[in-house]
Design a protein around this motif. Structure first.
Motif, mmCIF file in Angstrom:
data_model
loop_
_atom_site.group_PDB
_atom_site.id
_atom_site.type_symbol
_atom_site.label_atom_id
_atom_site.label_comp_id
_atom_site.label_asym_id
_atom_site.label_seq_id
_atom_site.Cartn_x
_atom_site.Cartn_y
_atom_site.Cartn_z
ATOM 1 N N SER A 97 0.793 -1.387 0.015
ATOM 2 C CA SER A 97 0.030 -0.005 0.113
ATOM 3 C C SER A 97 0.892 1.324 0.061
ATOM 4 O O SER A 97 1.821 1.191 0.773
ATOM 5 C CB SER A 97 -0.781 0.165 1.210
ATOM 6 N N VAL A 98 0.598 2.155 -0.698
ATOM 7 C CA VAL A 98 0.961 3.933 -0.835
ATOM 8 C C VAL A 98 0.084 4.486 -0.060
ATOM 9 O O VAL A 98 0.239 5.710 -0.408
ATOM 10 C CB VAL A 98 1.413 4.112 -2.251
ATOM 11 N N ASP A 99 -0.876 4.121 0.502
ATOM 12 C CA ASP A 99 -1.845 4.608 1.213
ATOM 13 C C ASP A 99 -1.991 4.138 2.712
ATOM 14 O O ASP A 99 -3.095 3.864 3.058
ATOM 15 C CB ASP A 99 -3.189 4.954 0.345
ATOM 16 N N PRO A 100 -0.971 4.110 3.406
ATOM 17 C CA PRO A 100 -1.003 3.603 4.724
ATOM 18 C C PRO A 100 -1.645 4.259 5.656
ATOM 19 O O PRO A 100 -2.315 3.722 6.567
ATOM 20 C CB PRO A 100 0.526 3.610 5.360
ATOM 21 N N GLU A 101 -2.033 5.472 5.431
ATOM 22 C CA GLU A 101 -3.133 6.292 6.336
ATOM 23 C C GLU A 101 -4.370 5.545 6.515
ATOM 24 O O GLU A 101 -5.224 5.743 7.400
ATOM 25 C CB GLU A 101 -2.911 7.594 6.159
ATOM 26 N N ARG A 102 -4.979 5.232 5.227
ATOM 27 C CA ARG A 102 -6.144 4.663 5.071
ATOM 28 C C ARG A 102 -6.179 2.939 4.971
ATOM 29 O O ARG A 102 -7.313 2.336 5.315
ATOM 30 C CB ARG A 102 -6.884 5.224 3.945
ATOM 31 N N ASP A 103 -5.189 2.710 4.535
ATOM 32 C CA ASP A 103 -5.424 1.037 4.235
ATOM 33 C C ASP A 103 -4.809 0.246 5.436
ATOM 34 O O ASP A 103 -3.647 -0.045 5.589
ATOM 35 C CB ASP A 103 -4.449 0.799 2.984
ATOM 36 N N THR A 104 -5.797 0.099 6.160
ATOM 37 C CA THR A 104 -5.864 -0.837 7.243
ATOM 38 C C THR A 104 -5.661 -2.376 6.881
ATOM 39 O O THR A 104 -6.056 -2.707 5.830
ATOM 40 C CB THR A 104 -6.989 -0.846 8.289
ATOM 41 N N PRO A 105 -5.333 -3.181 7.612
ATOM 42 C CA PRO A 105 -5.274 -4.722 7.336
ATOM 43 C C PRO A 105 -6.675 -5.026 7.125
ATOM 44 O O PRO A 105 -6.580 -5.919 6.134
ATOM 45 C CB PRO A 105 -4.526 -5.326 8.799
ATOM 46 N N GLU A 106 -7.602 -4.476 7.637
ATOM 47 C CA GLU A 106 -8.930 -5.102 7.329
ATOM 48 C C GLU A 106 -9.357 -4.783 5.875
ATOM 49 O O GLU A 106 -10.196 -5.519 5.118
ATOM 50 C CB GLU A 106 -9.874 -4.261 8.313
ATOM 51 N N VAL A 146 -2.708 13.191 -4.084
ATOM 52 C CA VAL A 146 -3.317 14.413 -5.090
ATOM 53 C C VAL A 146 -4.706 14.634 -4.564
ATOM 54 O O VAL A 146 -5.607 13.959 -4.830
ATOM 55 C CB VAL A 146 -3.623 13.691 -6.411
ATOM 56 N N PRO A 147 -4.766 15.968 -3.666
ATOM 57 C CA PRO A 147 -6.012 16.388 -3.276
ATOM 58 C C PRO A 147 -7.373 16.550 -4.055
ATOM 59 O O PRO A 147 -7.086 16.950 -5.205
ATOM 60 C CB PRO A 147 -5.682 17.682 -2.714
ATOM 61 N N LEU A 148 -8.733 16.049 -3.605
ATOM 62 C CA LEU A 148 -9.760 16.308 -4.393
ATOM 63 C C LEU A 148 -10.304 17.136 -3.756
ATOM 64 O O LEU A 148 -11.227 17.143 -2.977
ATOM 65 C CB LEU A 148 -10.507 14.719 -4.344
ATOM 66 N N LYS A 149 -10.418 18.388 -4.240
ATOM 67 C CA LYS A 149 -11.438 19.537 -3.703
ATOM 68 C C LYS A 149 -12.866 19.491 -3.913
ATOM 69 O O LYS A 149 -13.687 19.922 -3.052
ATOM 70 C CB LYS A 149 -10.795 20.784 -4.304
ATOM 71 N N ASP A 150 -12.945 18.714 -5.030
ATOM 72 C CA ASP A 150 -14.612 18.696 -5.406
ATOM 73 C C ASP A 150 -15.192 17.383 -4.698
ATOM 74 O O ASP A 150 -16.227 16.894 -4.878
ATOM 75 C CB ASP A 150 -14.589 18.323 -6.965
ATOM 76 N N ASN A 151 -14.162 16.462 -4.121
ATOM 77 C CA ASN A 151 -14.872 15.601 -3.290
ATOM 78 C C ASN A 151 -14.214 15.051 -2.049
ATOM 79 O O ASN A 151 -13.180 14.424 -1.658
ATOM 80 C CB ASN A 151 -14.488 14.068 -4.136
ATOM 81 N N PRO A 152 -14.900 16.109 -0.903
ATOM 82 C CA PRO A 152 -13.964 15.998 0.321
ATOM 83 C C PRO A 152 -14.302 14.674 1.019
ATOM 84 O O PRO A 152 -13.356 14.288 2.091
ATOM 85 C CB PRO A 152 -14.826 17.007 1.133
ATOM 86 N N GLU A 153 -15.199 13.884 0.702
ATOM 87 C CA GLU A 153 -15.563 12.740 1.193
ATOM 88 C C GLU A 153 -14.404 11.528 1.113
ATOM 89 O O GLU A 153 -13.987 10.876 1.916
ATOM 90 C CB GLU A 153 -16.988 11.958 0.874
ATOM 91 N N VAL A 154 -14.017 11.747 -0.038
ATOM 92 C CA VAL A 154 -12.826 10.843 -0.421
ATOM 93 C C VAL A 154 -11.472 11.257 -0.102
ATOM 94 O O VAL A 154 -10.674 10.750 0.551
ATOM 95 C CB VAL A 154 -12.703 10.655 -2.077
ATOM 96 N N GLY A 155 -11.397 12.809 -0.193
ATOM 97 C CA GLY A 155 -10.273 13.463 0.355
ATOM 98 C C GLY A 155 -8.889 13.767 -0.775
ATOM 99 O O GLY A 155 -8.498 14.770 -1.296
ATOM 100 N N TYR A 156 -8.468 12.428 -1.133
ATOM 101 C CA TYR A 156 -7.479 12.332 -2.003
ATOM 102 C C TYR A 156 -7.255 11.121 -2.656
ATOM 103 O O TYR A 156 -7.718 10.182 -2.326
ATOM 104 C CB TYR A 156 -5.954 12.794 -1.150
ATOM 105 N N LEU A 157 -6.548 11.222 -3.741
ATOM 106 C CA LEU A 157 -6.062 9.942 -4.524
ATOM 107 C C LEU A 157 -4.664 10.140 -4.467
ATOM 108 O O LEU A 157 -4.034 10.794 -3.864
ATOM 109 C CB LEU A 157 -6.471 10.009 -6.028
ATOM 110 N N VAL A 158 -4.003 8.902 -4.730
ATOM 111 C CA VAL A 158 -2.727 8.801 -4.901
ATOM 112 C C VAL A 158 -2.099 8.156 -6.290
ATOM 113 O O VAL A 158 -2.538 7.640 -6.585
ATOM 114 C CB VAL A 158 -2.076 7.738 -3.643
ATOM 115 N N ASP A 159 -1.308 9.337 -6.816
ATOM 116 C CA ASP A 159 -0.638 9.100 -8.013
ATOM 117 C C ASP A 159 0.635 8.373 -7.525
ATOM 118 O O ASP A 159 1.329 8.608 -6.788
ATOM 119 C CB ASP A 159 0.121 10.527 -8.665
#
Length: 202
Positions: A97-106, A146-159
């Motif tokens: 995972s390159v998104d360890p802040e959200r990617d929990t083991p679950e 990559v912040p998503l200003k138009d989608n605060p629920e998702v918050g960001y994507l990862v390039d």
């Protein structure tokens, strides 16, 4: 500078050896020793690269919230495993995972289950941002929020880098498959031919 020159010579030596082997590899020949590292798998257990000693590894850096690239690449990897036939048990996949802040083991477990329902061939790995950064640096894998200003629920994507890395039984990267060369049959052929090249296809 000497170290870089040595690496270049080593890569060209490997390419020359591969060519003399009489098989045109689909992936890009590469040589990079990966040092042992420890992360956390989808069951919350600490797992090290050395735990997979004796296996050929396909490594992919991605994240569970990825809308397109990761699901597509993981599907290709699943199809690659299916094309390996009798060699399938010699190969294991690491999804890092390159998104360890959200990617929990679950979350990783749920994501991995789509591609490996038996939980036998694919291991999802996460960890602290610092640990992920260190591992990615070894592979020269790039990723950035990559912040998503138009989608605060998702918050960001990862390039991120979308390469698939083939690592041999000694922990050395041997081939890199880029997004442009993601044919599962040809990747599987490359894996088997690499095994043959190093005398591991029995």
């Amino acid at each position: 500078m000497k170290r870089l020159t040595g690496l270049v010579i080593l890569v060209f030596a490997l390419i020359f050896s591969y060519q003399s082997f009489g098989y045109q590899f689909y992936g890009y020949p590469y040589v990079q020793k990966i040092k042992n590292f420890t992360l956390v798998d989808q069951d919350g257990k600490k797992v090290s690269l050395s735990d997979f000693k004796g296996k050929y590894l396909l490594v992919f850096f991605g994240y569970t919230y990825c809308p397109d690239v990761c699901p597509t690449s993981m599907l290709r990897i699943k199809e690659t495993l299916e094309n390996l036939g009798k060699y399938k048990d010699k190969v294991h996949v690491l999804f890092i995972s390159v998104d360890p802040e959200r990617d929990t083991p679950e979350l990783l477990k749920k994501f991995i289950s789509f591609y490996d329902p038996e939980g036998k061939y694919i291991t999802g790995l996460t960890g602290s941002p610092e640990d992920i950064k260190k591992v990615a640096k070894q592979f020269r894998a790039y990723y950035e929020k990559v912040p998503l200003k138009d989608n605060p629920e998702v918050g960001y994507l990862v390039d991120h880098t979308a390469f698939i890395y083939l690592i041999d039984k000694k922990g050395i990267i041997r081939l890199i498959f880029r997004p442009a060369n993601d044919d599962p049959k040809r990747i599987a052929q490359d894996i088997v031919q690499t095994m043959k090249f190093f005398g591991d296809a029995r």
